[in-house]
Design an enzyme around this catalytic site. Structure first.
Site, PDB file in Angstrom:
ATOM      1  NE  ARG A  11      39.533  36.989  36.346  1.00  7.64           N
ATOM      2  CZ  ARG A  11      38.826  37.181  37.468  1.00  7.64           C
ATOM      3  NH1 ARG A  11      38.840  36.283  38.430  1.00  7.64           N
ATOM      4  NH2 ARG A  11      38.087  38.249  37.607  1.00  7.64           N
ATOM      5  CB  SER A  41      36.839  34.673  41.010  1.00 11.98           C
ATOM      6  OG  SER A  41      37.772  34.968  42.002  1.00 11.98           O
ATOM      7  CG  ASP A  98      39.700  32.082  42.420  1.00 14.42           C
ATOM      8  OD1 ASP A  98      39.268  32.723  41.450  1.00 14.42           O
ATOM      9  OD2 ASP A  98      40.128  32.631  43.459  1.00 14.42           O
ATOM     10  CG  HIS A 144      32.014  37.690  49.622  1.00  9.04           C
ATOM     11  ND1 HIS A 144      33.320  37.421  49.963  1.00  9.04           N
ATOM     12  CD2 HIS A 144      32.054  38.410  48.473  1.00  9.04           C
ATOM     13  CE1 HIS A 144      34.111  37.943  49.044  1.00  9.04           C
ATOM     14  NE2 HIS A 144      33.379  38.550  48.132  1.00  9.04           N
ATOM     15  CE  LYS A 159      38.029  33.666  45.773  1.00 14.71           C
ATOM     16  NZ  LYS A 159      38.911  34.697  45.298  1.00 14.71           N
TER      17      LYS A 159
HETATM   18  N1  URA Z   1      37.668  39.133  44.295  1.00 14.97           N
HETATM   19  C1  URA Z   1      37.808  37.819  43.970  1.00 14.97           C
HETATM   20  O1  URA Z   1      37.922  36.966  44.839  1.00 14.97           O
HETATM   21  N2  URA Z   1      37.799  37.496  42.646  1.00 14.97           N
HETATM   22  C2  URA Z   1      37.664  38.397  41.664  1.00 14.97           C
HETATM   23  O2  URA Z   1      37.663  38.019  40.506  1.00 14.97           O
HETATM   24  C3  URA Z   1      37.533  39.762  42.016  1.00 14.97           C
HETATM   25  C4  URA Z   1      37.531  40.100  43.356  1.00 14.97           C
END
Ligand code: URA
Length: 451
Positions: free
Chosen positions: A178, A193, A171, A92, A197
């Site tokens: 947010r 977050s 999320d 990632h 995922k």
């Molecule tokens: N990318 C994400 O998936 N979440 C965040 O909080 C910031 C960047």
């Protein structure tokens, strides 16, 4: 007297907000309650917004960060890939400009015998997104069902898709809140977050490419290191093998920026060509994926299959296979002229003679967004064909009138705005720049190399 059928929560949200506001640490059960009830719609946005702001200001312990990640992960479907016989490993990136390494790494590492289940995102702000790049391949489908994802993974060892409705729904809700309450910028919330995922995809190991520099979200190196350490520790606490590389994003990665243009550069790398910075980073990340996946005992050892699989054409063949299985046109892999092409091109030329001192990378990424290659608003569609090709990078000499880059565009007005921004992003000076830092600034991993 009849008993009430309303279940009693053991917590009051107001108490949990106050506790965080006053610098306390919430228990796993308290965090689980907040996330579950917010996801179900039983806690209002204004209370969660207050709690998020308290987290931004007060921070979280490692235990709280793990509990938050765990609750967000289990707010939805967690894929079970136990039916696949080999280790599952993913990578990632925290996002950058010209960062197309995922498209090289997924087929490359799958060609080396590991499974790469990759759930990716779209462009965010000035950065590009893997899904947008893949969708520039005619016909390519990123919206596979879970059953289709399993089938493609089983058949060819890798599949690249977008987040489904069912993955980490907490999320999706929290991120949207947010975004409008000034609470994105918290390493604890970013960690939960991203990790919720990524861990939902059922991987055994995860290599993080945490970018730092003018084109990264974490501009300061110490912030990138803090986030990387947090994500590595959180992943390890959840039983995953983890490593994070802090890598340079002080100028675009490679030379091509824009969705279809980046696919062209990916194909170059998979053919053993392409720019050195991109190739080196791909080999480094692939070596870490092989190491964490248990196929090799060291990074040096891991670079050998990576180089061999590209030389032999196996990595390219794997990419072609995945494209075909996801309904993309495999002919575009052998003939990039079949990828979307912009109608026009124009050079941006240097007004000075000297050295390229720096390229302000966020501005360069913004130029691509303005051309239509990224989104100004969430609901915008992207133009797959537009972007730019860099002819000069930091440290190169340049003569007045030399092309710095070539813009690929479909609108004169947008090209004119992008040209101004790109020109401003270059600093040309008489002095050669100081020696550049290596691409990989630092590695954070307890998984370590087997010696
Ligand atoms: N990318 C994400 O998936 N979440 C965040 O909080 C910031 C960047």
């Amino acid at each position: 007297m009849s008993q009430s059928t309303i279940p009693h929560s053991p917590f009051r949200v107001i108490d949990l907000i106050r506790k965080k506001r006053d610098g306390g640490a919430l228990s796993d059960a308290e965090i689980g309650y907040l996330v579950d009830d917010y996801t179900k719609g039983d806690v209002p946005d204004y209370q969660i917004a207050a709690w998020l702001m308290a987290v931004v200001l007060r921070g979280m312990t490692r235990e709280e960060t793990t509990a938050l990640t765990h609750s967000m992960l289990h707010s939805g479907e967690v894929l079970d890939l136990a039916f696949l016989p080999e280790k599952k490993v993913d990578k990632h990136s925290t996002g950058g400009v010209g960062d197309k390494t995922s498209l090289v790494l997924a087929p490359l590492v799958a060609a080396g015998g590991l499974y790469v289940p990759m759930i990716s995102g779209r462009g965010l702000g000035h950065t590009g997104g893997t899904l947008d790049k893949l969708e520039s391949i005619p016909g390519f489908r990123v919206g596979l069902s879970v059953a289709e994802f399993h089938r493609v993974l089983k058949a060819c060892g890798t599949s690249m898709i977008g987040q489904t409705e069912k993955i980490a729904p907490a999320d999706r809700k929290l991120y949207a809140l947010r975004d409008v309450t000034g609470t994105v910028e918290s390493p604890y919330l970013i960690c939960a977050s991203i990790m919720s995922k990524k861990l939902a995809e059922g991987t055994d190991a995860l290599v993080l490419d945490v970018k730092t520099g003018s084109g990264a979200f974490m501009k300061k190196e110490e912030d990138a290191i803090y986030l990387a350490e947090l994500m590595v520790e959180t992943g390890e606490r959840m039983g995953k093998k983890m490593a994070a590389l802090i890598t340079d994003m002080d100028q675009p990665l490679g030379r091509y920026v824009g969705n279809a243009l980046e696919v062209v550069e990916v194909l170059e790398v998979l053919c053993g060509e392409g720019p050195g910075d991109l190739r080196d980073l791909c080999h480094e990340l692939a070596a870490w994926m092989f190491l964490l996946g248990g196929s090799v005992g060291s990074i040096d050892e891991g670079k050998q299959p990576s180089e061999k699989l590209i030389r032999s054409g196996e990595a390219l063949a794997k990419f072609r296979e995945m494209v075909k299985l996801q309904d993309g046109d495999p002919r575009a892999i052998d003939d990039p002229a079949r990828l979307p092409q912009a109608k026009n091109k124009v050079d941006v030329t240097s007004p000075y003679t000297g050295y390229v001192q720096s390229i302000q990378c966020e501005r360069a990424g913004t130029a691509c967004v303005i051309l239509g290659g990224g989104r100004e608003r969430k609901e915008d569609s992207v133009d797959p064909a537009v972007g730019f090709v860099l002819h000069k990078k930091v440290g190169d000499t340049v003569a007045s009138g030399d092309p710095l880059c070539t813009i690929h565009y479909n609108s004169e007005a947008l090209a004119s705005r992008a040209r101004t921004i790109l020109l401003e992003s270059f600093t040309i000076s008489d002095q050669a720049p100081a020696k550049q830092r290596p691409m990989v600034h630092r590695v954070i991993s307890k998984s370590g190399e087997k010696k």
